[in-house]
Design an enzyme around this catalytic site. Structure first.
Site, short mmCIF file in Angstrom:
data_model
loop_
_atom_site.label_atom_id
_atom_site.label_comp_id
_atom_site.label_asym_id
_atom_site.label_seq_id
_atom_site.Cartn_x
_atom_site.Cartn_y
_atom_site.Cartn_z
N GLN A 199 0.84 -1.19 0.00
CA GLN A 199 0.00 0.00 0.00
C GLN A 199 0.88 1.25 0.00
O GLN A 199 1.91 1.28 0.65
CB GLN A 199 -0.91 0.00 1.23
CG GLN A 199 -1.91 -1.15 1.26
CD GLN A 199 -3.02 -1.00 0.24
OE1 GLN A 199 -3.27 0.09 -0.26
NE2 GLN A 199 -3.70 -2.09 -0.06
N TYR A 201 -6.33 -11.62 -4.36
CA TYR A 201 -5.45 -10.51 -4.76
C TYR A 201 -4.69 -10.09 -3.49
O TYR A 201 -4.75 -8.94 -3.06
CB TYR A 201 -6.26 -9.33 -5.33
CG TYR A 201 -7.21 -9.71 -6.44
CD1 TYR A 201 -6.77 -9.77 -7.76
CD2 TYR A 201 -8.54 -10.02 -6.18
CE1 TYR A 201 -7.65 -10.10 -8.79
CE2 TYR A 201 -9.42 -10.37 -7.20
CZ TYR A 201 -8.97 -10.40 -8.50
OH TYR A 201 -9.84 -10.73 -9.52
N GLU A 254 -2.54 -14.93 -4.92
CA GLU A 254 -1.87 -13.78 -5.55
C GLU A 254 -1.15 -14.27 -6.80
O GLU A 254 -0.52 -15.33 -6.78
CB GLU A 254 -0.87 -13.17 -4.54
CG GLU A 254 0.18 -12.24 -5.12
CD GLU A 254 -0.38 -10.97 -5.77
OE1 GLU A 254 -1.29 -10.35 -5.20
OE2 GLU A 254 0.13 -10.61 -6.86
N ASP A 296 -9.54 -7.81 -2.96
CA ASP A 296 -8.87 -6.51 -3.10
C ASP A 296 -8.21 -6.42 -4.48
O ASP A 296 -6.98 -6.42 -4.61
CB ASP A 296 -7.82 -6.38 -1.98
CG ASP A 296 -7.13 -5.01 -1.99
OD1 ASP A 296 -7.59 -4.11 -2.72
OD2 ASP A 296 -6.13 -4.87 -1.27
N CYS A 324 -10.00 0.37 -5.01
CA CYS A 324 -9.37 1.67 -5.21
C CYS A 324 -9.98 2.38 -6.43
O CYS A 324 -9.46 3.39 -6.86
CB CYS A 324 -7.86 1.52 -5.38
SG CYS A 324 -7.41 0.47 -6.76
C1 LIG Z 1 -4.63 -3.66 -4.85
S1 LIG Z 1 -3.35 -4.85 -4.71
C2 LIG Z 1 -3.78 -5.56 -3.17
C3 LIG Z 1 -2.72 -6.33 -2.46
C4 LIG Z 1 -2.98 -6.64 -0.99
N1 LIG Z 1 -4.34 -7.00 -0.71
C5 LIG Z 1 -2.53 -5.51 -0.09
O1 LIG Z 1 -3.36 -4.76 0.41
O2 LIG Z 1 -1.31 -5.38 0.11
C6 LIG Z 1 -3.83 -6.00 -5.92
C7 LIG Z 1 -2.96 -7.23 -6.04
O3 LIG Z 1 -3.55 -8.10 -7.01
C8 LIG Z 1 -2.53 -8.73 -7.75
N2 LIG Z 1 -3.18 -9.19 -8.99
C9 LIG Z 1 -3.46 -8.46 -10.10
N3 LIG Z 1 -4.17 -9.22 -10.97
C10 LIG Z 1 -4.34 -10.44 -10.38
C11 LIG Z 1 -5.01 -11.63 -10.78
N4 LIG Z 1 -5.65 -11.72 -11.94
N5 LIG Z 1 -5.00 -12.68 -9.93
C12 LIG Z 1 -4.35 -12.59 -8.74
N6 LIG Z 1 -3.70 -11.49 -8.31
C13 LIG Z 1 -3.70 -10.42 -9.13
C14 LIG Z 1 -1.45 -7.69 -7.88
O4 LIG Z 1 -0.21 -8.30 -8.12
C15 LIG Z 1 -1.53 -6.99 -6.50
O5 LIG Z 1 -0.66 -7.62 -5.59
#
Ligand SMILES: C[S@@+](CC[C@H](N)C(=O)[O-])C[C@H]1O[C@@H](n2cnc3c(N)ncnc32)[C@H](O)[C@@H]1O
Length: 470
Positions: A298, A327, A351, A401, A428
């Protein structure tokens, strides 16, 4: 938004209700709508203030004959009014895209008046400054750190970045020479003084050698630079300097910006680890999560604690139950979940990115109740379903998320077919959230909790946490 002879004009750097003079930045007879920047305020809003950052101020930029840099487009609005406007945008987006009115929802007191009240998480009297622990800079032809104006490729040299924590804003990187690089990511873990730099280059041969030598010197002369990582895009990989949405790589094959980039990381200084304090779980106080610098964390220094607090208040999960963290990044919410469900409960953390998933593996290595799955969420829905159905436990919470694009129909449909009793959705991006919320509601879910946090002061962005049950 303004209208000129019937055409919609999106005017940046204005405040609703003002009379301004604006210069067109995008237009043309065929264009559906135009864009413009304010260059003079004829009748000012009571909520206008002198912009917190000269380079991002459209009025002072115009006097200097250039465009303002992007990234602080609300800096001319008083803090409280920024949040009021964000609340209105969130409420209207929910209505427009999701067809959802706050009045129709059974959600707490805070929104009983039909308004979304966006919560401040910054330090008092900070003017929304010095909260970013991560910033990506462009590099101009002289090797200086720079940023671009909104929807422009101009490069404007920086002497600091006032939304960033002091460790970045006051750092010597603004006088360093990054010739040979096209992007520099600066990370100040925990909002502290130690910096990690990820320097991206597509340069070859002597240009790359020169950059490497200058980075070695920078790291040896500046004790606050803890880690330097050189990210070298492989020639012909679909990465490097984005030259447009689609292009041809050196072998003549089509490539696009969504293809996975082949990047080789070379450690020039430090140990390639960024240590972020964990605000929760068995690790609280004593330990931290060890991230790879290129992994997700974050951006607001107070966000991990604030988000975990809100998710924790909203989630109904109890000891012995199952939580799925989708995610999951390096496992911020998985750490909260592991604490919440205890040794008799179970957590599945999903993830896709290798760097973040590896950090989660390390963080939970000794905790049998946490399972890490490195895979795209859309291909893990079968695992999620069986995980929540295991042992015949009926209750289960999903923390969702996703990145800005949202979860999408396939994921929402898949989650609807699990035994989850609650989904806590962290978002977000109001528009993708509204679309996904609409999908959930059409499948019989009820939104019964909503909080919106100002995790990005002086910008138009915001973060929502919502609870859905059935
Ligand atoms: C908004 S971040 C949230 C991360 C975590 N929840 C945090 O608060 O630290 C979104 C995450 O989703 C991952 N991501 C993006 N597309 C994805 C997918 N199709 N499947 C799994 N993870 C994914 C990104 O690598 C990132 O780490």
């Amino acid at each position: 938004m303004a209208r000129y002879e019937g055409r919609v004009v999106f005017v940046r750097h204005a405040i609703p209700g003002e009379v301004v003079r604006a210069r067109l930045t995008e237009g043309g007879e065929q264009a559906k709508f135009w864009r413009a920047d304010v260059v003079e305020v004829v009748s000012a809003s009571d909520y206008r203030r002198r912009h917190i950052w000269k380079l991002a101020d459209s009025l002072r930029a115009d006097e200097m004959g250039r465009l303002p840099v992007g990234g602080a487009e609300f800096g001319h609005i008083t803090d409280q009014h920024q949040r009021r406007l964000k609340g209105q945008v969130f409420r209207d987006t929910l209505q427009r895209i999701g067809g959802i009115s706050l009045h129709d929802l059974n959600i707490p007191q805070e929104h009983a008046d039909g308004e979304v009240h966006v919560e401040d998480i910054s330090r008092p009297h900070s003017n929304g400054l010095h909260w970013r622990t991560r910033v990506s800079f462009a590099v101009d032809p002289n090797g200086m750190l720079s940023m671009k104006p909104h929807r422009s490729n101009d490069l404007i040299e920086l002497r600091g970045m006032p939304l960033a924590v002091a460790g970045i804003h006051e750092s010597r990187i603004f006088s360093a020479d990054f010739r040979g690089a096209h992007r520099v990511d600066a990370v100040a873990p925990g909002g502290g003084r130690d910096l990690t730099l990820v320097v991206h280059t597509v340069a070859q041969g002597q240009d790359q050698e020169g950059l490497r030598a200058r980075l070695h010197t920078l790291a040896s002369e500046d004790p606050s630079i803890a880690n330097v990582l050189l990210a070298v895009a492989a020639p012909g990989s679909a990465n490097g300097r984005p030259a447009g949405r689609r292009g041809r790589n050196q072998r003549g094959r089509r490539s696009d910006s969504t293809s996975p980039a082949r990047v080789d990381y070379e450690l020039l200084a430090g140990d390639r680890t960024v240590s972020e304090p964990l605000p929760v779980g068995p690790h609280r106080g004593s330990s931290a999560v060890q991230l790879r610098p290129e992994g997700f964390w974050q951006v607001h220094r107070g966000a991990p604690e604030a988000l975990v607090g809100v998710v924790g208040e909203m989630a109904r999960s109890a000891a012995g139950e199952a939580v799925v963290d989708l995610y999951a990044g390096a496992g911020l919410f998985s750490a909260w979940a592991a604490q919440q469900v205890g040794n008799s409960g179970r957590v599945l953390s999903v993830e896709a990115a290798d760097a973040s998933s590896r950090s989660a593996e390390e963080l939970f290595a000794e905790m049998d109740q946490v399972r890490i799955l490195q895979a795209p969420v859309e291909r893990s829905l079968g695992d999620v379903r069986s995980f929540l159905a295991e042992d015949g436990r009926s209750a289960g919470t999903v923390v969702l998320d996703p990145p800005r694009a949202g979860a999408g129909t396939r994921v929402i449909e898949g989650l609807d077919q699990t035994d989850a009793a609650q989904i806590v959705y962290v978002s977000c991006e109001p528009s993708s959230f509204a679309r996904d919320a609409k999908e959930l509601i059409s499948r019989g879910w009820r939104m019964d909790g909503l909080r919106v946090l100002d995790l990005y002061p002086n910008t138009h962005h915001m973060e929502a946490v919502a609870s859905f049950t059935r």
